[in-house]
Design a protein around this motif. Structure first.
Motif, short mmCIF file in Angstrom:
data_model
loop_
_atom_site.label_atom_id
_atom_site.label_comp_id
_atom_site.label_asym_id
_atom_site.label_seq_id
_atom_site.Cartn_x
_atom_site.Cartn_y
_atom_site.Cartn_z
N GLU A 181 10.99 -0.75 14.12
CA GLU A 181 9.86 0.14 13.91
C GLU A 181 10.15 1.23 12.89
N ARG A 182 11.35 1.76 12.94
CA ARG A 182 11.70 2.85 12.03
C ARG A 182 11.74 2.36 10.58
N ARG A 183 12.29 1.16 10.40
CA ARG A 183 12.34 0.61 9.05
C ARG A 183 10.93 0.38 8.51
N TYR A 184 10.06 -0.19 9.33
CA TYR A 184 8.69 -0.42 8.90
C TYR A 184 7.98 0.91 8.61
N ALA A 185 8.24 1.91 9.44
CA ALA A 185 7.62 3.22 9.25
C ALA A 185 8.00 3.82 7.90
N HIS A 186 9.22 3.55 7.44
CA HIS A 186 9.63 4.03 6.12
C HIS A 186 8.75 3.41 5.03
N TYR A 187 8.43 2.13 5.17
CA TYR A 187 7.57 1.46 4.20
C TYR A 187 6.14 2.00 4.27
N ALA A 188 5.63 2.16 5.49
CA ALA A 188 4.25 2.61 5.69
C ALA A 188 4.05 4.07 5.30
N SER A 189 5.11 4.83 5.21
CA SER A 189 5.00 6.24 4.81
C SER A 189 5.32 6.45 3.34
N GLY A 190 5.83 5.41 2.68
CA GLY A 190 6.16 5.52 1.27
C GLY A 190 7.55 6.06 1.00
N ARG A 191 8.36 6.24 2.04
CA ARG A 191 9.72 6.75 1.84
C ARG A 191 10.65 5.71 1.25
N ARG A 192 10.38 4.44 1.54
CA ARG A 192 11.21 3.35 1.02
C ARG A 192 10.32 2.19 0.64
N GLU A 193 10.87 1.28 -0.16
CA GLU A 193 10.16 0.07 -0.54
C GLU A 193 10.96 -1.15 -0.10
N PRO A 194 10.29 -2.17 0.40
CA PRO A 194 11.00 -3.37 0.86
C PRO A 194 11.48 -4.22 -0.32
N ASP A 195 12.50 -5.03 -0.06
CA ASP A 195 12.91 -6.00 -1.08
C ASP A 195 11.85 -7.11 -1.10
N LEU A 196 11.96 -8.01 -2.06
CA LEU A 196 10.93 -9.03 -2.24
C LEU A 196 10.77 -9.92 -1.02
N ALA A 197 11.88 -10.36 -0.43
CA ALA A 197 11.80 -11.24 0.74
C ALA A 197 11.09 -10.54 1.90
N THR A 198 11.39 -9.26 2.09
CA THR A 198 10.75 -8.50 3.16
C THR A 198 9.28 -8.28 2.87
N LEU A 199 8.94 -8.02 1.62
CA LEU A 199 7.54 -7.86 1.23
C LEU A 199 6.75 -9.12 1.55
N VAL A 200 7.32 -10.27 1.26
CA VAL A 200 6.65 -11.54 1.56
C VAL A 200 6.48 -11.72 3.07
N ARG A 201 7.51 -11.38 3.84
CA ARG A 201 7.41 -11.46 5.31
C ARG A 201 6.31 -10.55 5.83
N ILE A 202 6.24 -9.34 5.29
CA ILE A 202 5.21 -8.39 5.71
C ILE A 202 3.83 -8.94 5.39
#
Length: 111
Positions: A30-51
């Motif tokens: 949840e914390r990792r996803y929250a970083h993406y949803a808040s704009g603090r971090r960006e996922p790598d390509l494989a994670t972006l595809v999974r999302i």
């Protein structure tokens, strides 16, 4: 806030789910996803595809990439929204939408 974060929040709202549920569907902490949803971090390509797969959308939509050749930016955005919404529909619901769209075009051509 960047486009990815805004689109992650928008998609969760469209699906009626929380960030915690989105994270669960993707298989992320949840914390990792929250970083993406808040704009603090960006996922790598494989994670972006999974999302995108888990949320029933495309990486292009999440990143705000428009692949439409339409001259009208607003029209292109509407087409993207429609395609995104269709990802959450059943085959029968999509067929009904297509029938409605065809009827609108046919009525317009008769007028």
């Amino acid at each position: 806030m960047d486009t990815l974060a805004r689109r992650l929040q928008e998609r969760a709202q469209q699906l009626g789910i929380s960030n915690a549920e989105a994270a669960r569907r993707v298989g992320l902490d949840e914390r990792r996803y929250a970083h993406y949803a808040s704009g603090r971090r960006e996922p790598d390509l494989a994670t972006l595809v999974r999302i995108s797969d888990a949320l029933g959308t495309s990486p292009n939509w999440l990143l705000g990439v428009t692949v439409s050749t339409a001259q009208d930016a607003h029209l292109a955005a509407l087409v993207e929204r429609f395609a995104n919404a269709a990802n959450g529909m059943t085959k029968q619901e999509i067929e009904l939408c297509v029938i409605q769209a065809e009827a609108i075009v046919a009525a317009k051509n008769r007028a």
